[in-house]
Structures are given as structure tokens and as C-alpha cells.
Motif scaffolding. Structure first.
Motif, PDB file in Angstrom:
ATOM      1  N   ARG A 106       0.821  -1.221   0.000  1.00 46.47           N
ATOM      2  CA  ARG A 106       0.000   0.000   0.000  1.00 46.47           C
ATOM      3  C   ARG A 106       0.855   1.272   0.000  1.00 46.47           C
ATOM      4  O   ARG A 106       0.341   2.370   0.056  1.00 46.47           O
ATOM      5  CB  ARG A 106      -0.944  -0.017   1.197  1.00 46.47           C
ATOM      6  N   HIS A 107       2.180   1.070  -0.007  1.00 47.83           N
ATOM      7  CA  HIS A 107       3.041   2.233  -0.181  1.00 47.83           C
ATOM      8  C   HIS A 107       4.246   1.809  -1.016  1.00 47.83           C
ATOM      9  O   HIS A 107       4.439   0.629  -1.283  1.00 47.83           O
ATOM     10  CB  HIS A 107       3.472   2.826   1.176  1.00 47.83           C
ATOM     11  N   GLY A 108       5.033   2.779  -1.463  1.00 51.85           N
ATOM     12  CA  GLY A 108       6.192   2.448  -2.284  1.00 51.85           C
ATOM     13  C   GLY A 108       7.202   3.572  -2.221  1.00 51.85           C
ATOM     14  O   GLY A 108       6.999   4.548  -1.490  1.00 51.85           O
ATOM     15  N   ASP A 109       8.283   3.413  -3.002  1.00 47.75           N
ATOM     16  CA  ASP A 109       9.346   4.436  -3.015  1.00 47.75           C
ATOM     17  C   ASP A 109       9.793   4.798  -1.613  1.00 47.75           C
ATOM     18  O   ASP A 109       9.768   5.967  -1.212  1.00 47.75           O
ATOM     19  CB  ASP A 109       8.865   5.730  -3.704  1.00 47.75           C
ATOM     20  N   VAL A 110      10.162   3.794  -0.863  1.00 50.97           N
ATOM     21  CA  VAL A 110      10.539   4.052   0.523  1.00 50.97           C
ATOM     22  C   VAL A 110      11.926   4.703   0.568  1.00 50.97           C
ATOM     23  O   VAL A 110      12.879   4.180   0.012  1.00 50.97           O
ATOM     24  CB  VAL A 110      10.565   2.736   1.319  1.00 50.97           C
ATOM     25  N   HIS A 111      12.014   5.854   1.193  1.00 55.45           N
ATOM     26  CA  HIS A 111      13.298   6.541   1.343  1.00 55.45           C
ATOM     27  C   HIS A 111      13.673   6.549   2.809  1.00 55.45           C
ATOM     28  O   HIS A 111      12.939   7.106   3.621  1.00 55.45           O
ATOM     29  CB  HIS A 111      13.209   7.992   0.861  1.00 55.45           C
ATOM     30  N   VAL A 112      14.799   5.941   3.136  1.00 52.71           N
ATOM     31  CA  VAL A 112      15.244   5.963   4.522  1.00 52.71           C
ATOM     32  C   VAL A 112      16.068   7.233   4.729  1.00 52.71           C
ATOM     33  O   VAL A 112      17.039   7.471   4.038  1.00 52.71           O
ATOM     34  CB  VAL A 112      16.063   4.710   4.852  1.00 52.71           C
ATOM     35  N   LEU A 113      15.654   8.044   5.689  1.00 53.74           N
ATOM     36  CA  LEU A 113      16.367   9.301   5.942  1.00 53.74           C
ATOM     37  C   LEU A 113      17.424   9.118   7.018  1.00 53.74           C
ATOM     38  O   LEU A 113      18.393   9.861   7.082  1.00 53.74           O
ATOM     39  CB  LEU A 113      15.389  10.384   6.393  1.00 53.74           C
ATOM     40  N   GLY A 114      17.223   8.159   7.878  1.00 60.40           N
ATOM     41  CA  GLY A 114      18.210   7.959   8.932  1.00 60.40           C
ATOM     42  C   GLY A 114      18.033   6.600   9.570  1.00 60.40           C
ATOM     43  O   GLY A 114      16.922   6.094   9.687  1.00 60.40           O
ATOM     44  N   PHE A 115      19.150   5.993   9.930  1.00 60.28           N
ATOM     45  CA  PHE A 115      19.108   4.746  10.701  1.00 60.28           C
ATOM     46  C   PHE A 115      20.330   4.768  11.585  1.00 60.28           C
ATOM     47  O   PHE A 115      21.447   4.618  11.104  1.00 60.28           O
ATOM     48  CB  PHE A 115      19.117   3.538   9.768  1.00 60.28           C
ATOM     49  N   GLU A 116      20.149   5.053  12.861  1.00 61.88           N
ATOM     50  CA  GLU A 116      21.326   5.155  13.719  1.00 61.88           C
ATOM     51  C   GLU A 116      20.972   4.823  15.164  1.00 61.88           C
ATOM     52  O   GLU A 116      19.800   4.754  15.538  1.00 61.88           O
ATOM     53  CB  GLU A 116      21.905   6.582  13.642  1.00 61.88           C
ATOM     54  N   GLN A 117      22.022   4.625  15.951  1.00 60.39           N
ATOM     55  CA  GLN A 117      21.824   4.381  17.378  1.00 60.39           C
ATOM     56  C   GLN A 117      21.439   5.680  18.057  1.00 60.39           C
ATOM     57  O   GLN A 117      21.844   6.758  17.637  1.00 60.39           O
ATOM     58  CB  GLN A 117      23.114   3.872  17.990  1.00 60.39           C
ATOM     59  N   THR A 118      20.691   5.565  19.115  1.00 60.87           N
ATOM     60  CA  THR A 118      20.297   6.757  19.847  1.00 60.87           C
ATOM     61  C   THR A 118      20.303   6.428  21.331  1.00 60.87           C
ATOM     62  O   THR A 118      20.100   5.270  21.715  1.00 60.87           O
ATOM     63  CB  THR A 118      18.911   7.246  19.390  1.00 60.87           C
ATOM     64  N   SER A 119      20.603   7.433  22.150  1.00 59.87           N
ATOM     65  CA  SER A 119      20.706   7.148  23.587  1.00 59.87           C
ATOM     66  C   SER A 119      19.320   7.077  24.224  1.00 59.87           C
ATOM     67  O   SER A 119      19.081   6.284  25.129  1.00 59.87           O
ATOM     68  CB  SER A 119      21.556   8.221  24.266  1.00 59.87           C
ATOM     69  N   ALA A 120      18.408   7.907  23.737  1.00 60.74           N
ATOM     70  CA  ALA A 120      17.072   7.892  24.320  1.00 60.74           C
ATOM     71  C   ALA A 120      16.041   8.088  23.225  1.00 60.74           C
ATOM     72  O   ALA A 120      16.316   8.750  22.224  1.00 60.74           O
ATOM     73  CB  ALA A 120      16.950   9.034  25.342  1.00 60.74           C
ATOM     74  N   PRO A 121      14.875   7.507  23.379  1.00 60.95           N
ATOM     75  CA  PRO A 121      13.855   7.667  22.346  1.00 60.95           C
ATOM     76  C   PRO A 121      13.352   9.111  22.276  1.00 60.95           C
ATOM     77  O   PRO A 121      13.195   9.763  23.299  1.00 60.95           O
ATOM     78  CB  PRO A 121      12.741   6.716  22.779  1.00 60.95           C
ATOM     79  N   SER A 122      13.148   9.600  21.052  1.00 62.53           N
ATOM     80  CA  SER A 122      12.596  10.938  20.878  1.00 62.53           C
ATOM     81  C   SER A 122      11.079  10.908  20.983  1.00 62.53           C
ATOM     82  O   SER A 122      10.445  11.897  21.285  1.00 62.53           O
ATOM     83  CB  SER A 122      12.970  11.493  19.513  1.00 62.53           C
ATOM     84  N   PHE A 123      10.522   9.742  20.645  1.00 63.24           N
ATOM     85  CA  PHE A 123       9.068   9.601  20.706  1.00 63.24           C
ATOM     86  C   PHE A 123       8.727   8.411  21.598  1.00 63.24           C
ATOM     87  O   PHE A 123       8.402   7.339  21.098  1.00 63.24           O
ATOM     88  CB  PHE A 123       8.488   9.392  19.298  1.00 63.24           C
ATOM     89  N   PRO A 124       8.849   8.566  22.917  1.00 57.33           N
ATOM     90  CA  PRO A 124       8.647   7.422  23.801  1.00 57.33           C
ATOM     91  C   PRO A 124       7.205   6.929  23.776  1.00 57.33           C
ATOM     92  O   PRO A 124       6.928   5.777  24.104  1.00 57.33           O
ATOM     93  CB  PRO A 124       9.036   7.954  25.176  1.00 57.33           C
ATOM     94  N   ASN A 125       6.285   7.799  23.415  1.00 56.20           N
ATOM     95  CA  ASN A 125       4.896   7.364  23.266  1.00 56.20           C
ATOM     96  C   ASN A 125       4.552   7.342  21.799  1.00 56.20           C
ATOM     97  O   ASN A 125       4.967   8.209  21.051  1.00 56.20           O
ATOM     98  CB  ASN A 125       3.961   8.324  23.994  1.00 56.20           C
ATOM     99  N   TRP A 126       3.801   6.356  21.399  1.00 54.35           N
ATOM    100  CA  TRP A 126       3.454   6.239  19.993  1.00 54.35           C
ATOM    101  C   TRP A 126       2.581   7.415  19.587  1.00 54.35           C
ATOM    102  O   TRP A 126       1.618   7.749  20.249  1.00 54.35           O
ATOM    103  CB  TRP A 126       2.735   4.912  19.737  1.00 54.35           C
ATOM    104  N   SER A 127       2.958   8.088  18.503  1.00 52.08           N
ATOM    105  CA  SER A 127       2.189   9.242  18.047  1.00 52.08           C
ATOM    106  C   SER A 127       1.906   9.117  16.569  1.00 52.08           C
ATOM    107  O   SER A 127       2.683   8.531  15.837  1.00 52.08           O
ATOM    108  CB  SER A 127       2.986  10.533  18.234  1.00 52.08           C
ATOM    109  N   MET A 128       0.837   9.714  16.139  1.00 54.47           N
ATOM    110  CA  MET A 128       0.625   9.803  14.710  1.00 54.47           C
ATOM    111  C   MET A 128      -0.210  11.030  14.406  1.00 54.47           C
ATOM    112  O   MET A 128      -0.950  11.529  15.247  1.00 54.47           O
ATOM    113  CB  MET A 128      -0.026   8.553  14.164  1.00 54.47           C
ATOM    114  N   ALA A 129      -0.035  11.543  13.215  1.00 51.31           N
ATOM    115  CA  ALA A 129      -0.748  12.770  12.888  1.00 51.31           C
ATOM    116  C   ALA A 129      -1.024  12.858  11.406  1.00 51.31           C
ATOM    117  O   ALA A 129      -0.226  12.403  10.590  1.00 51.31           O
ATOM    118  CB  ALA A 129       0.079  13.975  13.315  1.00 51.31           C
ATOM    119  N   TYR A 130      -2.143  13.443  11.078  1.00 53.71           N
ATOM    120  CA  TYR A 130      -2.419  13.799   9.690  1.00 53.71           C
ATOM    121  C   TYR A 130      -1.778  15.160   9.452  1.00 53.71           C
ATOM    122  O   TYR A 130      -1.865  16.044  10.295  1.00 53.71           O
ATOM    123  CB  TYR A 130      -3.923  13.885   9.431  1.00 53.71           C
TER     124      TYR A 130
END
Lengths: 573, 147
Positions: free
Chosen positions: B77-101
Motif C-alpha cells: 500500500r506504499h512504495g518508493d521508501v526513502h530511509v532518511l536515517g538509521f542510527e543508534q540513539t541514547s534515548a527515544p525521541s518519541f517514547p509514546n506512539w504518536s501519529m498525525a495527519y
């Protein structure tokens, strides 16, 4: 001989050694007790099918309805026979238990034994499956694919239905293996296998053929639509990024498709056809799919024949050199000739270098052919009455093989040609890979006194850094900037002027290639090119015409020779 | 010692076809399923979407991220996936699941707005704000491209 027949013997031996003499009654009851207690199921049936004797193990089996009915069916089929083994049709009980039944005729009845062969059968199946499985990915292997193809082929004659063979090759997979190591490459192949599997329908067969090659046998009546949609999905899906062992990986996939029975009805042939289509998909820039077309096979056959002919062309003396004059604009005199290769292929056709040099490079024939060209050109030029230069084209593969310098040294020595009369023309492609080692070779050649020119300048990357890294004696401006619609526009003029100015500042000769008209000549002269080459002056000439041209060149110092006799057109080696 | 945390940021083109109402329904389904799956494997993050794209941040352990990403990659249901970043992180930036239109289309706002309100999209660190900003720009660009 079955186990049941041999078992009484050791018992008898044991009795003979333990007691003083034979005791028929005791022996019979002992034998009966042994049979009753034997783990193996044993029974004696009368000729009419009634049980006359059975041991506990046999009774236990008979209580299982599946065994009883299976045995009854087997008897119906085979009891009339002298002796039967159910080896080929073992009786299965439920999911896991398999029995092998043997019958041995006795004087009054039939001895029936049943042995549990479940473990052997499971083992046999395991070995069978293993032989048809790719251990890395768990997909099938080539053997499985071939068997399934063969089975489908024999089916097709009975029930014509459509199928497709898709071969898949990963793009840039080698780079993953080389940079991140085989464990990551292997892990990636497993994810690729999963992605392929996720796209298959029931009854489709997928195999890893080795390395990063896969093949699918797709059975679907909706061909070629089904294959096209699967191929498109695979190209998309396998081309999406992967995360493997913490690495973000980007590879692509090319797919070739051949249809059954449309394209052909032979298992090996269809795989070959799919591979041909795959080869096309790859040469169309990868990351795409192609369907097989008969023309591909014909082209491949033609290429194959050309390869055979090319391999013997040197020995059969089918090559020749023609020479095209290069003229200096200031003096209007010929400064030298460029040697151009022609192949007079058996059958009468003359093949242009652009049609066979790529093949020669691919099959490793470029070095002997290139060496032949250098030696012949030097020998020819050494015989000229004036010390004009002889330009020879040298390809990237000749630079890659360590023999180029040796060939040049020996060709000069053998012909007695002064080194500064030999000019090697290289294209940018020579400098593109492994530039430093090429620059080193160029410097060694220069030390011999040989001149070096940059050929077809303007068509590749035209990287100015190449011009800085090696002091070329000459830049040859590609003919696409000299003639034709675009060349004659303002863009073409600006480029030629810029290259000419560049050559002047760097102290290099600039030769305009492909000059065909007076108009083009006056334009390149106005732009500042120092030399020209093209049909306006002369087409490439056979060696026997050169002596006259040189003589003429000397006799009429102010007039460049125009329109000498023709041989073939065409261009550089 | 705890295993390292990874952050993956990608965006992809929305390939859901159909009337806006059907699209909204499909997107609802995707959101519910991803929330459930991600919770099970301990992945948190954020998802922005509009008619043009999905943009998503995933944070979690390496194997959970790999598995989640692999599942996402296989979704047609989607395509042309572009990965902008994949790296280790010390703490989550989004500890709670969020979504938005995230879009400018008024019609879509009406359809999708409630999803965003339900999930309460809230970037709650500097890093998350930076990622959010980038994703927002991409989302708006892609929306106009898709229109």
C-alpha cells in the motif's frame, strides 16, 4: 532373505551348545514362544486368507483399522503372487507410522511379516528434501526446479495450461559481500528469499540457483499477465531497502521472464530463455524486468557465431589496417596517419570496429588484436619515405593487462620506428578505472619517447582533471562537436573554442575529428584548432596508397591533399 | 547492560487508491494495526501521513526495528521508501506512539483530523522536533506533488 527366516538359526545354535541333544518337541515350543514374543509382527495365513497363527505384535497392529484394511487391500492385489514385498507401496498408518509388509509362501499358507519402517521413510524423505533444498535460504535448489519443470512439461502435453519461468538476479549484491562480509551477504540473501516467498502463489516453485540468482516457476492460467505482475512486484519489493544486522542495505533486482509453453516446451531451454531476458533487463539499466523474445535468441546466436569467427580471425589473417591522414592547418601538410582496424570476416562482410571490439574486450581477445595492430602499424610507418607520425588506438583493457609497455618496446625495436613517431590514442574510459596505475604506464610510455593523445574528447565525462594529471601531446575533439546539426549551433562552437583554447594554454595540439566540408574546416580553423582529420581530406586509405599520398604531400607544400581514393568509412579502433 | 536503541526515519509514497472516504478507512486500519504490532515488539515512534506520503519514525531494539521495517517494506500500500536515517540513539525521541495527519487539504483534514486528535501527536524533545520539522516539510511537498 528376510529377517524372519534367519532368526530361528541362532536360537537353534544356542540350544545345541546348551543341551546334550536335539529335542524336536521342545524346539518347536521354544520357536513358537520366540515368535510370540518377537517385537516384529508375524502371522501365518492360510491360502484362503484366514489367520492360522499371529503373534502379539501382529494382533496389536490388526486392531488398528487402517492397518487391517490396508493389509486386506494389499492381499487382494498380491496374494495370488508367489511372493510380494510392499517396499514400493508401504502401508501408512495415520501421519507418522509406516509399515512394510512382506509375504513368504509356506507349504500350507503364507508367512506375513510387518515391520515398522517409519524412521527409514522419514530419513529417506529428509535426505530427498535436503538434496532439493538450498541450505542457506531454505528455498529449493536447481535440482528441485529442474524436476518440477520436467514434471510440468510432461503435464503440459496432457493438460495445456500456462506457466512462466522468472529468473532473478540481484544488482549490487557483490558490493554488500565485499564491503560488509559474507555473513551479512548471507543474511541479506535470507531476507531476499523471504521477500520472494511472500509474493508466490500456491503451487509456485522457487529455487536459489547459486550466488544471488533465483528462479521461480509460476503456474497460472492468466499468463502473461500473472508473470508481468509478479515480475513488477519483485523488482519493486526486492529493490526496497533492507536492514540486516544493523546495516541499512540498498540493492536492486533484475528479472527475466519466459513463458511456457508459448516460448518453448523444453525445461533447460526455457531457463536459458529467461536468462536471456534477464540479461536484457540488466543491460537496460537493471532494476527492471524483460520478457523473452525470439529476436534475443537470434541475436545471442549471432553473437555466439561472431565470437567463434573472431577467435580465429587473427590466425586466418582477416584483419587489416587502413590509414587516415591528419593535417596541420598552419602548414596544410599531412603530419601523420591514424591506423584504423578492419575485419574482413569470412563470407565477405567487413565489420566495423564498433561492432566487434566490445566483444573482443569481453572475451579477452583485445590484447592479441591490439598487439597485432601496434606491431603492424609500426612496421608500416617505418617504411614511409617521410618520418610522419602513426597514431594507434589503445583500449582500456590493454592498459589493464601488464603487457602494453613490453609490446610497444618490442614493436618499436622490431620495426626500427623512432619512438616519437608513434602516437597512442586513448579515450577517457582508459583513465576512469584505476587511474594511478594508468598514469604510471602513460609516464613509462612517455619516457620511451612515445606520444600520447586524448581521443574522442568531449563524449565521456570530459574531466579536466585528466588533462591535468597527464600532459597529453594532443587532444582530439570528438566529431560530434564538429559536424551535424547540434555541432553547428552556438553550443557546439563554444565547446570547440573552449577546448582549443585549453589545448593552446596547456601546449597541446588540438585535432578536430570528422571534418567533412569546407565550411566545417573554416569554422574549426577560426576556433583555433591546430589540426584536422576527416573525409574532406581523405577517407582511411589502404597501405599501398600511402606512398603516393606522402609524395604528393611533399610536392605540393601549400595545398592539403583533398579527396584521395576511398576505402570504407567508419571510425577508430 | 541494556541493548542499544536504534532510530529509523523513513518516508514513502502513499499508494492507496480510491475515494477519500475509502482511503481514510484504509489508513485507519493501517494505523490500528501498526500501533498494535509496534506495541507488541516494544517499538515506539511517530507516523505522519497525508494523501501523498507516509513519514514514520521507529525507535526500538535493533531486531525489533529490523522486523518492523521488513514488515513495512512488504506492504504494497506504499512504495518508493526513502530511509532518511538509521542510527543508534541514547534515548527515544518519541517514547509514546504518536501519529498525525499533516496536510493542507481541507477535505482530507476533515477526514483524517480525528485520527490525529485521537493519538495526540506530540514531539516532546529537541531531536523529535527537528525530525518532525523535516518530516512535516516532506509531507507538505509530497501532498502538493500528489494533488
Amino acid at each position: 532373505m528376510s529377517a524372519i527366516e534367519t532368526s530361528p538359526v541362532p536360537i537353534e545354535l544356542a540350544m545345541n551348545t546348551a543341551s546334550s541333544g536335539p529335542d524336536p518337541v521342545g524346539q518347536a515350543s521354544l520357536a513358537e514362544e520366540a515368535l510370540r514374543r518377537l517385537n516384529r509382527a508375524v502371522a501365518v495365513y492360510s491360502r484362503d486368507g484366514a489367520v492360522q497363527f499371529s503373534n502379539g505384535a501382529f494382533d496389536a497392529l490388526l486392531r488398528q483399522p487402517a492397518f487391517a484394511s490396508g493389509l486386506a487391500a494389499l492381499f487382494e492385489r498380491t496374494l495370488a503372487l508367489h511372493s510380494v514385498r510392499s517396499e514400493d507401496t508401504p502401508l501408512s498408518l495415520g501421519e507418522r507410522r509406516v509399515y512394510q509388509i512382506e509375504t513368504v509362501p509356506l507349504s500350507h499358507g503364507v508367512l506375513v511379516t510387518a515391520s515398522d519402517v517409519s524412521a527409514e521413510m522419514a530419513e529417506r524423505k529428509r535426505v530427498n528434501d535436503e538434496a532439493r533444498t538450498d541450505p542457506l535460504t531454505g528455498l529449493g535448489n536447481r535440482l528441485l526446479l529442474r524436476e518440477q519443470l520436467a514434471e510440468l512439461m510432461s503435464d503440459l502435453t496432457l493438460h495445456p495450461s500456462a506457466a512462466a519461468v522468472l529468473t532473478i538476479d540481484l544488482d549490487r549484491f557483490k558490493a554488500v559481500n565485499d564491503t560488509l562480509g559474507h555473513p551479512v551477504g548471507d543474511a541479506l540473501l535470507r531476507v531476499v528469499a523471504d521477500r520472494i516467498r511472500s509474493q508466490l502463489g500456491r503451487g509456485d516453485v522457487v529455487a536459489r540457483l547459486g550466488g544471488d540468482e533465483f528462479a521461480i516457476l509460476q503456474v497460472d492460467p492468466q499468463q502473461p499477465k500473472a508473470a508481468e505482475s509478479l515480475a513488477a512486484r519483485l523488482v519493486d519489493l526486492l529493490g526496497r531497502s533492507y536492514i540486516v544486522d544493523g546495516n541499512l542495505l540498498n540493492i536492486g533486482a533484475s528479472v527475466g521472464v519466459a513463458l511456457l509453453p508459448g516460448d518453448c516446451a523444453d525445461g533447460d531451454q526455457i531457463l536459458k530463455y529467461a536468462d536471456l531476458a534477464l540479461y536484457r533487463a540488466k543491460s537496460a539499466g537493471r532494476g527492471t524486468y524483460r520478457f523473452f523474445e525470439m529476436a534475443m535468441d537470434e541475436e545471442m546466436q549471432a553473437r555466439h557465431t561472431m565470437e567463434i569467427d573472431l577467435r580465429r580471425a587473427l590466425a586466418l589473417r582477416e584483419f587489416s589496417l587502413v590509414y587516415q591522414p591528419q593535417v596541420n592547418l598552419d602548414t596544410s601538410r599531412i603530419t601523420g596517419f591514424e591506423a584504423l582496424l578492419r575485419w574482413h570476416r569470412a563470407g565477405g562482410a567487413t565489420v566495423a570496429p564498433s561492432d566487434f571490439i566490445p566483444l573482443a574486450e569481453e572475451i579477452g581477445l583485445i590484447n592479441p588484436i591490439g598487439e597485432w595492430v601496434i606491431r603492424n602499424a609500426c612496421r608500416e610507418a617505418a617504411g614511409w619515405s617521410e618520418p610522419l607520425t602513426i597514431a594507434v588506438n589503445v583500449s582500456a583493457s590493454q592498459f589493464a593487462s601488464a603487457t602494453l609497455i613490453g609490446t610497444v618496446v618490442s614493436a618499436l625495436a622490431e620495426s626500427g620506428l623512432a619512438p616519437e613517431r608513434l602516437e597512442l590514442e586513448i579515450t577517457e574510459s582508459v583513465l576512469m578505472d584505476d587511474t594511478q596505475s594508468v598514469i604510471d604506464i602513460l609516464h613509462s610510455l612517455r619516457q620511451l619517447g612515445v606520444r600520447v593523445s586524448m581521443d574522442d574528447f568531449g563524449t565521456g565525462y570530459s574531466s579536466l582533471s585528466y588533462l591535468r594529471r597527464f600532459p597529453f601531446d594532443k587532444i582530439k575533439i570528438d566529431q560530434s562537436f564538429i559536424r551535424g546539426h547540434e555541432a553547428e549551433g552556438p553550443g557546439g562552437s563554444a565547446i570547440v573554442q573552449a577546448i582549443a583554447a585549453l589545448g593552446r594554454s596547456l601546449g597541446m595540439t588540438t585535432t578536430a575529428e570528422g571534418v567533412e566540408t569546407e565550411q566545417q574546416l573554416s569554422r574549426v580553423a577560426a576556433y583555433g584548432c591546430t589540426d584536422v582529420q576527416g573525409f574532406l581530406f581523405s577517407r582511411p586509405l589502404p597501405p599501398e596508397k600511402i606512398a603516393d599520398v606522402i609524395l604528393n604531400n611533399r610536392a605540393q607544400p601549400s595545398e592539403p591533399p583533398r579527396k584521395t581514393n576511398d576505402t570504407q568509412g567508419g571510425d577508430s579502433l | 547492560m541494556t541493548r542499544p536503541l536504534y532510530r529509523l526515519v523513513y518516508y514513502s509514497r502513499n499508494r492507496i487508491a480510491g475515494a477519500p472516504g475509502d482511503v481514510a478507512q484504509t489508513v485507519q486500519g493501517i494505523l490500528r494495526a501498526s500501533q498494535r504490532n509496534n506495541f507488541e515488539v516494544g517499538v515506539t515512534g511517530a507516523l505522519l501521513f497525508n494523501a501523498g506520503i507516509f513519514a514514520q519514525v521507529l525507535e526500538g531494539r535493533q531486531d525489533s526495528i529490523s522486523a518492523t521495517f521488513e514488515r513495512i517494506q512488504r506492504d504494497p500500500r506504499h512504495g518508493d521508501v526513502h530511509v532518511l536515517g538509521f542510527e543508534q540513539t541514547s534515548a527515544p525521541s518519541f517514547p509514546n506512539w504518536s501519529m498525525a495527519y499533516l496536510g493542507r487539504s481541507r477535505e482530507a483534514e476533515n477526514l483524517f483530523g480525528s485520527i490525529a486528535a485521537d493519538s495526540g501527536f506530540r514531539p516532546d524533545s529537541l531531536e523529535s522536533e527537528r525530525i518532525f520539522r523535516i518530516m512535516r516539510e516532506i509531507a507538505l511537498e509530497e501532498e502538493s506533488a500528489a494533488a
